[in-house]
Design an enzyme around this catalytic site. Structure first.
Site, PDB file in Angstrom:
ATOM      1  N   HIS A 107       0.808  -1.216   0.000  1.00 56.94           N
ATOM      2  CA  HIS A 107       0.000   0.000   0.000  1.00 56.94           C
ATOM      3  C   HIS A 107       0.840   1.265   0.000  1.00 56.94           C
ATOM      4  CE1 HIS A 107       0.791  -0.507   4.365  1.00 56.94           C
ATOM      5  NE2 HIS A 107       0.725   0.806   4.399  1.00 56.94           N
ATOM      6  N   HIS A 127       4.708   8.973  12.806  1.00 54.02           N
ATOM      7  CA  HIS A 127       3.794   7.864  13.073  1.00 54.02           C
ATOM      8  C   HIS A 127       4.575   6.635  13.497  1.00 54.02           C
ATOM      9  CE1 HIS A 127       4.990   6.839   8.986  1.00 54.02           C
ATOM     10  NE2 HIS A 127       4.195   5.806   8.912  1.00 54.02           N
TER      11      HIS A 127
END
EC number: 1.13.11.16
Length: 313
Positions: free
Chosen positions: A115, A179
């Site tokens: 992804h 993140h």
């Protein structure tokens, strides 16, 4: 020939754990505007700098950088799957040129992208195959990793080649910013986990469990019941401002330890942005616009999009 840059965060959690509808709508609006820019530019080639999340690259051979001369998207989470239209001869020439510039890059004739690459193509072009595409993998999760300086120099070498290619080129950086989703680590891993990180290709029986763990981690992160590194909007904005300033060599002083400390273990994906801006900077001075930034806990990401073009345009 012209060049255009689009950099954007990605998340596999869209559709699994989402923020408020108005936030999702804003992200989709910004991405639609990016698609409009790409459509108007009509690139003859797309070069995507992207990470991987132990779906295509493993510790059996983990290069810092790799150019794909043929590639397939595996379709993890809800991302698009299928073969990428890679111009093999051009990818080989790119690899040779980058090596001649003293950047040691690997080459793959059977690259698998996840992804991290596919979501960027979907967001910017609506498909995997609208334009010819060369994927450039940058290791961003598996220590040891190349420095940001090396990522910048990789981008510079790619950009110098592209500037001579005689094509309208879209360069894409996919990843970041702050993140730390639950990506497994080799250090301290059990024998079973270590084996998957070393040679875990095509782990279809495990993919559903991995996705479930990621979704559960996002829900815990939103609830404040998580050991994951918090998002860091101040650090994110400082990094984005640095890119926009045009003073790209300033990233050379950012150490890997500092990136982990300030942005989290997966903030190393900023290498993809640095490489993309390095490619653009090879064409000369540029002007950049920050289109969107928001810390989105549901997606465990400081989420941003930027676009840029040569200042002379």
């Amino acid at each position: 020939m012209p060049i255009q840059l689009e950099c954007l965060s990605h998340t596999p959690l869209h559709g699994y754990v989402d923020p408020a509808p108005e936030v999702v709508a804003e992200v989709e609006r910004v991405q639609a505007a990016a698609r409009d820019r790409v459509r108007a530019f009509d690139p003859e080639l797309v070069v995507v700098f992207a990470p991987d999340h132990f779906n295509g690259f493993f510790y059996d051979v983990m290069p810092p950088f790799c150019i794909g001369a043929a590639a397939t998207a595996i379709g993890d989470f809800k991302s698009l799957a299928g073969k990428l239209p890679v111009p093999a001869d051009l990818a080989l020439s790119l690899a040779e040129s980058v090596m001649a510039a003293d950047i040691d890059v690997a080459l793959s004739h059977r690259m698998q992208v996840d992804h991290g690459c596919a979501d960027a193509l979907a967001a910017l072009t609506g498909s995997l195959h609208r334009y010819p595409v060369i994927p450039v993998f940058i290791n961003s999760v598996a220590p040891p990793m190349a420095t940001l300086r090396r990522a910048r120099l990789l981008g510079d070498a790619v950009g110098r080649f592209l500037s001579r290619a005689g094509k309208r080129v879209l360069v894409v950086g996919s990843g970041g910013i702050s993140h730390e989703p639950p990506v497994p680590e080799l250090a301290g891993a059990s024998e079973e986990v270590a084996e998957r990180l070393i040679a875990g290709r095509n782990p279809s029986p495990e993919s559903a469990a991995r996705q479930a763990r990621t979704v559960a981690a996002a829900k815990s992160f939103v609830a404040g019941d998580s050991h994951l590194h918090p998002l860091n909007p101040e650090w994110d904005r400082a990094f984005l401002s640095l890119l926009a300033s045009g003073e790209l060599t300033a990233v050379d002083g950012m150490t890997n330890d500092a990136i982990t400390r300030d942005g989290g273990k997966s903030a190393h994906e900023i290498r993809t942005w640095v490489a993309a801006f390095g490619a653009l900077a090879a064409y000369g001075p540029y002007r950049a616009s920050l289109d969107f930034y928001r810390a989105i806990p549901e997606w465990i990401a400081g989420f941003a999009t930027m676009h840029a073009e040569p200042a002379a345009v």
